[in-house]
Design a protein around this motif. Structure first.
Motif, PDB file in Angstrom:
ATOM      1  N   ARG A  15       0.834  -1.205   0.000  1.00 20.85           N
ATOM      2  CA  ARG A  15       0.000   0.000   0.000  1.00 20.85           C
ATOM      3  C   ARG A  15       0.864   1.249   0.000  1.00 20.85           C
ATOM      4  N   GLU A  17       2.154   1.692  -3.436  1.00 20.57           N
ATOM      5  CA  GLU A  17       1.067   2.188  -4.305  1.00 20.57           C
ATOM      6  C   GLU A  17       0.817   3.671  -4.049  1.00 20.57           C
ATOM      7  N   MET A  18       0.764   4.046  -2.764  1.00 23.40           N
ATOM      8  CA  MET A  18       0.541   5.446  -2.416  1.00 23.40           C
ATOM      9  C   MET A  18       1.685   6.323  -2.907  1.00 23.40           C
ATOM     10  N   ARG A  19       2.897   5.852  -2.774  1.00 22.54           N
ATOM     11  CA  ARG A  19       4.038   6.637  -3.240  1.00 22.54           C
ATOM     12  C   ARG A  19       3.995   6.807  -4.764  1.00 22.54           C
ATOM     13  N   ARG A  46       1.209   6.837  -6.623  1.00 24.79           N
ATOM     14  CA  ARG A  46       0.167   7.823  -6.884  1.00 24.79           C
ATOM     15  C   ARG A  46       0.621   9.220  -6.494  1.00 24.79           C
ATOM     16  N   LEU A  47       1.376   9.328  -5.397  1.00 23.09           N
ATOM     17  CA  LEU A  47       1.886  10.631  -4.984  1.00 23.09           C
ATOM     18  C   LEU A  47       2.836  11.195  -6.031  1.00 23.09           C
ATOM     19  N   GLU A  52      -5.080  16.285  -3.236  1.00 24.30           N
ATOM     20  CA  GLU A  52      -4.798  14.854  -3.352  1.00 24.30           C
ATOM     21  C   GLU A  52      -3.403  14.528  -2.828  1.00 24.30           C
ATOM     22  N   ARG A  72      -3.546  14.520   0.920  1.00 22.98           N
ATOM     23  CA  ARG A  72      -4.215  13.310   1.425  1.00 22.98           C
ATOM     24  C   ARG A  72      -3.299  12.094   1.322  1.00 22.98           C
ATOM     25  N   LEU A  73      -2.600  11.955   0.174  1.00 20.45           N
ATOM     26  CA  LEU A  73      -1.687  10.825   0.005  1.00 20.45           C
ATOM     27  C   LEU A  73      -0.535  10.889   1.000  1.00 20.45           C
ATOM     28  N   GLU A  74       0.003  12.076   1.231  1.00 25.56           N
ATOM     29  CA  GLU A  74       1.092  12.208   2.208  1.00 25.56           C
ATOM     30  C   GLU A  74       0.625  11.842   3.604  1.00 25.56           C
ATOM     31  N   GLN A  76      -1.827   9.689   4.336  1.00 24.46           N
ATOM     32  CA  GLN A  76      -1.990   8.231   4.374  1.00 24.46           C
ATOM     33  C   GLN A  76      -0.631   7.524   4.462  1.00 24.46           C
ATOM     34  N   ILE A  77       0.337   8.028   3.700  1.00 25.84           N
ATOM     35  CA  ILE A  77       1.677   7.430   3.775  1.00 25.84           C
ATOM     36  C   ILE A  77       2.272   7.599   5.162  1.00 25.84           C
TER      37      ILE A  77
END
Length: 471
Positions: A49, A52-54, A56-57, A153, A156-158, A160-161
């Motif tokens: 995850r 994946e997040m990185r 997308r970031l 976005e 938000r991604l940062e 979550q990471i």
């Protein structure tokens, strides 16, 4: 009947306890396996995850960068359009100030029409630039809205990471912390594990072992003693017991005996050295005594446990003695009218004793007969000047093969003949060297499996302790 019930209950309790222990161990191992597997799976999912997040970031940051570039381009275009629009407006204003005066007083018909055309073109240019500026302003507002969405976005991604990074598996965390804490000691330990034995053997063979030769030999008794007799070795040894004689036999070497012999248990061969007797198996011996009348009776020594073991009888006369390692002793026959005497000799203040870890020697005083057990046969060799039926004045033998020697011999330890045999474990570091006039006893071959096992860590430790005390 009660004894049978109690034994059955004890057997069932033992079996039940063992079964419960097995079940507990299996369940504990299974639970530990599932626990670790579950944490590793969660850690793998968390890592995936995060990756994946990185990803997308990174895509969002690239999109934000493209939007910023687009907004900068549109802004620059807006500025250029505004400048052109202001230029066109200024031209229109100039035409408006001058058109009435010059058109009425100065300009003629053709020039007036040309000025009117230029005026109209300036007006049209101003309107086009105004429309273009309005369109660009709309594009800039739309790009700014998209940029704000991408920035949201990214935030938000940062977040979550950050949450995923703050919640790792504690199994992985402690493993990583342990690695950071112990990696260098672990590397050093592995180097010692793989290279330490070889380095130690090089040091022992080329540095420590040569020092032993610089010092004098060990001699336990001054003067010459009567020759001891060493009989031929065989798988079974029939030992006669004359009237008045007593024998003490290890149970595992007792094969047969005459019924007339008196029997009882001797718990320790010599109560002055109980720990030595316990360490060498000289406990719970079978004591057999001649009844005192009639012919000699016979005891047959043999063993079913070790098919390569052979036995021989060492006859120690009156005034003689033999130094023996007690672990090779299978039985002792005491002469009539005498008692078994075992002398202990300590050699603590000698470098040879510490380098070879043999600090104590046991001397069995005659008259007596000693039944000894060795691998593939036992051989006695007499040393002395030529003409006495001896084989020479000096003899070297494998240290693992030595059983005993007479105390009037000069005994020293010398370095093994070749480094490779010592390095490969085929020979101990030291050989035994006997010189002078006397007899030494050895087994035909050293038991390789036992010798090799004795060089492993715990066996080496136990063997070294036994050797320190002369066992």
């Amino acid at each position: 009947m009660t004894q049978i019930i109690l034994r059955l209950a004890g057997w069932l309790a033992g079996k039940l306890g063992t079964a419960l222990l097995i079940v507990a161990v299996v369940l504990a191992v299974g639970a530990l396996y599932l626990f670790v597997t579950d944490h590793l799976e969660k850690e793998d999912q968390r890592t995936q995850r995060m990756e994946e997040m990185r990803g997308r970031l990174a895509e969002a940051e690239a999109a934000a960068e493209r939007l910023r570039e687009e907004m900068a381009r549109i802004g620059a275009e807006v500025e250029r359009t505004r400048a052109r629009m202001e230029q066109a407006g200024e031209l229109v204003r100039q035409f408006e100030r001058l058109r009435y005066f010059w058109m009425r007083l100065v300009l003629r018909g053709e020039e007036r029409e040309r000025m009117e055309r230029e005026y109209r073109r300036a007006m049209e240019e101003q309107e086009r630039e105004a429309a273009r500026s309005s369109r660009l302003q709309g594009d800039l507002v739309a790009a700014d809205g998209q940029h704000q969405e991408v920035v949201g976005e990214i935030a938000r991604l940062e977040q979550q990471i950050a949450l995923l990074e703050a919640d790792p598996s504690w199994v992985v965390v402690y493993t990583q912390r342990a690695w950071q804490w112990l990696k260098w000691p672990l590397v050093a330990g592995l180097l010692l594990f793989f290279l330490g034995p070889s380095l130690w053997k090089l040091l022992a063979y080329y540095v420590l072992a040569p020092q032993v030769r610089r010092f004098g030999p060990v001699r336990l008794v001054e003067g010459e003693q009567p020759w001891v007799g060493v009989g031929s070795s065989r798988v079974s040894e029939a030992v006669p017991l004359a009237p008045g004689e007593t024998a003490w036999v290890k149970e595992k070497f007792l094969q047969a005996s005459d019924e007339e012999l008196r029997r009882r248990t001797r718990f320790v061969l010599d109560w002055r050295i109980p720990f030595t007797c316990a360490a060498t198996g000289l406990i719970e011996l079978v004591e057999m005594a001649h009844p005192g009348r009639g012919p000699a009776r016979t005891i047959t020594f043999s063993t079913q446990e070790e098919p390569t073991t052979e036995l021989a009888v060492i006859t120690v006369p009156e005034g003689g003695s033999v130094v023996l390692r007690p672990r090779y002793l299978a039985g002792v026959v005491k002469a009539a009218g005498s008692s078994l005497e075992i002398r202990r000799h300590w050699r603590i203040f000698r470098l040879q004793s510490w380098l070879t870890l043999q600090l104590r020697y046991f001397e069995f005083i005659g008259p007596c007969r000693l039944v000894v057990a060795g691998s593939r046969g036992i051989r006695g060799e007499r040393l002395g000047p030529a003409g006495e039926g001896t084989i020479g004045a000096g003899r070297r033998t494998n240290q693992d093969s030595t059983i005993g020697f007479t105390p009037d011999l000069d005994y020293r330890s010398v370095r093994a003949e070749t480094f490779w045999s010592y390095f490969r474990g085929m020979n101990p570091l030291f050989d035994d060297l006997f010189q002078g006039r006397g007899t030494f006893v050895c087994q035909e071959i050293s038991v390789q499996a036992r010798a090799a096992a004795a060089r492993r860590f715990w066996s080496t430790l136990w063997n070294g302790i036994g050797k320190v005390f002369g066992l």
